[in-house]
Design a protein around this motif. Structure first.
Motif, mmCIF file in Angstrom:
data_model
loop_
_atom_site.group_PDB
_atom_site.id
_atom_site.type_symbol
_atom_site.label_atom_id
_atom_site.label_comp_id
_atom_site.label_asym_id
_atom_site.label_seq_id
_atom_site.Cartn_x
_atom_site.Cartn_y
_atom_site.Cartn_z
ATOM 1 N N ILE A 1 0.843 -1.208 0.000
ATOM 2 C CA ILE A 1 0.000 0.000 0.000
ATOM 3 C C ILE A 1 0.872 1.249 0.000
ATOM 4 O O ILE A 1 0.603 2.211 -0.732
ATOM 5 N N THR B 1 0.828 4.044 -2.835
ATOM 6 C CA THR B 1 0.433 5.403 -2.465
ATOM 7 C C THR B 1 1.453 6.432 -2.932
ATOM 8 O O THR B 1 1.082 7.519 -3.387
ATOM 9 N N THR B 2 2.730 6.082 -2.826
ATOM 10 C CA THR B 2 3.774 7.026 -3.220
ATOM 11 C C THR B 2 4.116 6.932 -4.708
ATOM 12 O O THR B 2 4.928 7.711 -5.209
#
Length: 72
Positions: A54, A58-59
């Protein structure tokens, strides 16, 4: 998430008096979590690996290629 096949290494640590959990396919993740029992280390490891994925997503970082062994 369960389709991702990343290694999870679980090793007893006398110094820490617990099982350490690491993910060799992820750079800088030698020991990511732990557990007082092997069963707890596995559960914490699954949760930690999902969190790693995750975080990468996300990044926008590309996920590392999982190491896969072919056994005859």
């Amino acid at each position: 998430m369960n389709k991702l096949k990343y290694q999870m290494v679980i090793q007893w640590s006398e110094e820490d008096n617990c099982f350490l959990v690491g993910f060799p396919d992820f750079p800088g993740q030698r020991w990511r979590t732990h557990g007082d029992t092997y069963k707890l280390a596995v559960a914490n490891g699954i949760e930690a690996s999902e969190s790693l994925v995750i975080a990468y997503e996300t990044t926008g970082e590309l996920l590392p290629e999982p190491t896969v062994y072919n056994v005859a």
